[in-house]
Design an enzyme around this catalytic site. Structure first.
Site, PDB file in Angstrom:
ATOM      1  CG  ASP A  36      -2.034   0.525   1.400  1.00 46.40           C
ATOM      2  OD1 ASP A  36      -2.926  -0.119   0.545  1.00 46.40           O
ATOM      3  OD2 ASP A  36      -1.612   1.883   1.164  1.00 46.40           O
ATOM      4  CG  ASP A  64       3.176   6.412  -6.561  1.00 44.52           C
ATOM      5  OD1 ASP A  64       2.166   5.199  -6.962  1.00 44.52           O
ATOM      6  OD2 ASP A  64       3.224   6.974  -6.212  1.00 44.52           O
ATOM      7  CB  VAL A  65       0.188   0.791  -7.949  1.00 40.18           C
ATOM      8  CG1 VAL A  65       0.590  -0.113  -6.604  1.00 40.18           C
ATOM      9  CG2 VAL A  65      -0.812   1.668  -7.860  1.00 40.18           C
ATOM     10  CG  ASN A  91      -7.987  -3.800  -4.631  1.00 40.14           C
ATOM     11  OD1 ASN A  91      -9.252  -3.921  -4.362  1.00 40.14           O
ATOM     12  ND2 ASN A  91      -7.704  -3.645  -3.129  1.00 40.14           N
ATOM     13  CE1 TYR A 158     -12.140   4.327  -9.617  1.00 45.55           C
ATOM     14  CE2 TYR A 158     -14.393   3.949 -10.582  1.00 45.55           C
ATOM     15  CZ  TYR A 158     -13.677   3.299  -9.761  1.00 45.55           C
ATOM     16  OH  TYR A 158     -13.462   2.586  -8.516  1.00 45.55           O
ATOM     17  CE  LYS A 162     -11.478   1.116 -10.471  1.00 49.30           C
ATOM     18  NZ  LYS A 162      -9.985   0.539 -10.166  1.00 49.30           N
TER      19      LYS A 162
END
Ligand code: NAD
Length: 256
Positions: A36, A64-65, A91, A158, A162
């Site tokens: 995370d 940090d993805v 996720n 968003y 997605k």
């Protein structure tokens, strides 16, 4: 103990859907890296799990993805601590948005694309290479959204990110099948987490009423499905979307 002996990375693992999945995976016998951007929360999750009888079964990692080198370091951490990697749950994500014509691209587009879209791509790439090099196969589960398949209010960026998660999942399944790697996307509807709790009670009631049971989904209910998808029991589910939205995307609820 469907995940006995498996090693998993769960991004966004310090809160909401990710946290519920961390707990479910441990219950099912897995070892888990709680990844995370919030280091303190990730470390607290691991400390709490250690105290709850799962000592040594989880490890916190600050990532940090949206930075590929950090995601590569995350995969290396899982291998260093637990010896291998079997599952990645991409996720981590952020939500929110403005009307399109009010956008400042540097604020309302680029950061969300970096986290919600690029972050998933990086997870697929880094974990995919590890699975290939191990020669063991692996499972990639990524969190999309009902908005990944439809237009929605205040969700221009968003929805795009997605939708990309679903596309990445199809292509990854296709390209990586030869290495025994599966990829699946999930589309949650309205789940009672920090992302939703920022809204008014009235809006939350409307959200809940749009699902067939008329209640907000609980993160644990999503986690149950993710655990199944990570297990060998779901080995024929590949390259597709699993709708975990209480019927939202298929039926318009009948309001009597
Ligand atoms: P949450 O806010 O409770 O959890 C998200 C976690 O991701 C947090 O711990 C946060 O610190 C972490 N995170 C944010 N940016 C990060 C980054 N750059 N790198 C690493 N970690 C980062 O929310 P949640 O509802 O559990 O969200 C999980 C996923 O589910 C997200 O991808 C979200 O878009 C998706 N989703 C949620 C809902 C819902 O109704 N809650 C619906 C559809 C999809």
């Amino acid at each position: 103990m469907r995940l006995n002996g498996k090693v998993a990375i769960i991004t966004g693992g310090a809160s909401g859907i990710g946290l519920a999945t961390v707990k479910k995976f441990l219950d099912e016998g897995a070892k888990v890296v709680v990844a995370d951007i919030n280091r303190a929360n990730a470390e607290k999750v691991v400390a709490d799990l250690d105290a709850a009888g799962f000592k040594g079964s989880s490890s916190a990692f600050a990532v940090d993805v949206s930075v590929f080198t950090e995601v590569e370091a995350l995969v290396a951490h899982a291998v260093e601590v637990f010896g291998k990697l079997d599952v990645i749950f991409n996720n981590a994500g952020i939500a929110g948005g403005k009307p399109l014509l009010d956008h400042d691209p540097a604020v309302d587009y680029e950061p969300m694309i970096r986290i919600d879209q690029d972050g998933v791509y990086y997870g697929i790439l880094a974990a995919g290479r590890q699975f290939r090099d191990q020669g063991t196969g692996g499972v990639i589960i990524s969190t999309s959204s009902i908005y990944g398949e439809q237009a929605a209010e205040l969700a221009f960026t968003y929805s795009a990110a997605k939708a990309a998660v679903i596309s990445f999942t199809r292509s990854a399944a296709y390209e990586l099948a030869e290495y025994g790697i599966r990829a699946v996307a999930i589309t949650p509807g309205r789940v009672g987490t920090a992302i939703i709790n920022q809204f008014s009670d009235e809006l939350k009631e409307t959200f809940a009423s749009e699902q067939l049971r008329g209640v907000m989904t609980q993160p644990e209910e999503i986690a149950n499905v993710v655990a199944f998808l990570a297990s060998d029991e779901s080995n024929v589910i590949n390259g597709t979307v699993v709708h975990v939205d209480d019927g939202y995307s298929v039926f318009k609820k009948r309001l009597d």
